[in-house]
Design a protein around this motif. Structure first.
Motif: not given
Length: 402
Positions: A371-384, A394-397, A386-391
């Motif tokens: 959804x575009x929210x920045x992940x600041x810690x493990x608690x912000x995500x759950x297993x499974x 470019x970007x990496x999924x 999807x993430x986007x890594x902005x380098x």
């Protein structure tokens, strides 16, 4: 013997009157006529012993009657006199002629004639025949002039010779008429009407030399004056001398003091006109020369001014000023550009140093959820998830594993 008809209406081809009877009837009729006062002019006067025979002619028309009078009745009256006659009509049966038997003959005095003219003057003036508004201007250069004058008269010579001396090309249509006596009025009036009807005649001159007041009376006659007033062509009256003033002078469009003066009025003097043209040309040439000389002086004065002598002087000074201002403006602009470029470089360096892109260029990445929210810690995500890594480039999924 058959009786004659009593009245003229009763006569027929079968019953006519004899000449003697008709003559007697006429004599009887004329004898019943009373005496009458008649006015006219005496002509053809023939004095005989005890009796005088003469003709009484109308002063305006070509009409006359025979008059017989005793010599004592005629007295010292001369031929040509304007008279008033008291006479009894008589008819001579044998000759079939009518004549007047005069018992009184009176000369109409000059004072009475002048009084009649003065009265006529007032009447015609009241009718407006002498008004200035009725008068027509004479043409400047008439080609054809109508001339009414006496037969082989000095007046004709004066008008024609003097007019042609002034303008040789002028043409004349001449009507020679009686200019005194009982035939003057009808002949002059008829000549005026005839010339007025001629479309080629541009001006009419009525001319007569000097004479006594009685000789000039026809030119104060009402019939002649009215004939002149009815004339549509410009009319010049040249009657007598300067002091003579018949009524024709008043009704004419122009009065000339003499026939010679009339010639001067109707045509210009060619020599004088040529002199006038020459003088006008000289004045015009002098005026043009003065104008050219004045304008040449003004032009020379203008050309001698510094602005015209060296017209680029002012422009050159302003051109130098403009060039100096342009150079000064260019240097100022260069300094401003240099200063602004340096400042921009500093701001760019600062901005680059503070920009996240610089951090990413050092190997870091920005992790964002789907959804575009920045992940600041493990608690912000759950297993499974999807993430986007902005380098930096470019970007990496990626997907979160447990």
């Amino acid at each position: 013997m058959t009786a004659l008809p009593a009245r003229a209406l009763e006569t027929t081809a079968e019953q006519p009157w004899p000449v003697r009877h008709l003559s007697a009837k006429i004599a009887e009729y004329v004898q019943r006529m009373p005496g009458v006062w008649v006015e006219g002019q005496l002509v053809q006067l023939n004095r005989r012993a005890g009796m005088s025979f003469m003709t009484l002619r109308d002063t305006e028309a070509d009409v006359s009657l025979t008059v017989v009078a005793h010599t004592r009745v005629l007295g010292e009256i001369s031929e040509g006199s304007h008279v008033v006659v008291h006479a009894t009509p008589t008819f001579w049966s044998k000759r079939g002629t009518l004549q007047l038997q005069a018992d009184t003959i009176r000369v109409v005095g000059l004072g009475e004639l002048l009084a009649r003219i003065e009265h006529l003057r007032g009447v015609l003036a009241a009718e407006g025949l002498f008004d200035v508004e009725r008068k027509v201007a004479l043409p400047f250069l008439p080609r054809v002039v109508g001339l009414v004058c006496g037969r082989e008269s000095k007046a004709e010579h004066d008008v024609v010779v003097n007019a042609r001396a002034r303008w040789p090309a002028v043409e004349f249509v001449i009507r020679e008429v009686a200019v005194q006596g009982p035939r003057a009025v009808p002949e002059v009036s008829a000549a005026i009407a005839e010339l007025d009807a001629d479309p080629q005649v541009e001006v009419i001159v009525v001319a007569r030399g000097g004479g006594s007041v009685e000789d000039l009376l026809p030119f104060s006659n009402e019939a002649m004056v009215r004939a002149a007033a009815a004339c549509r062509t410009p009319l010049v009256s040249a009657i007598g001398h300067e002091t003579d003033a018949p009524l024709l002078d008043l009704v004419a469009d122009h009065r000339a003091s003499t026939p010679t003066d009339a010639a001067k009025r109707i045509v210009p003097d060619v020599a004088e006109e040529r002199r006038g043209l020459a003088q006008a040309r000289q004045r015009a040439a002098a005026a043009v020369e003065r104008m050219l000389r004045r304008e040449a002086e003004r032009l020379a004065a203008l050309r001698s001014r510094p602005a015209l002598a060296a017209p680029t002087t002012l422009v050159d000074r302003h051109a130098r000023d403009i060039a100096q201002h342009r150079e000064s403006l260019r240097r100022c602009l260069d300094r401003v550009l240099v200063d602004r470029s340096a400042a921009l470089g500093r701001l760019h360096a600062q901005l680059t140093a503070l920009s996240p892109a610089a951090t990413l260029a050092r190997g870091y990445a920005v992790v964002q959820r789907d959804d575009g929210a920045v992940v600041r810690g493990p608690a912000d995500v759950a297993p499974g998830d999807p993430l986007r890594l902005r380098l930096a480039e470019g970007e990496i999924g990626a997907v979160v594993r447990g």
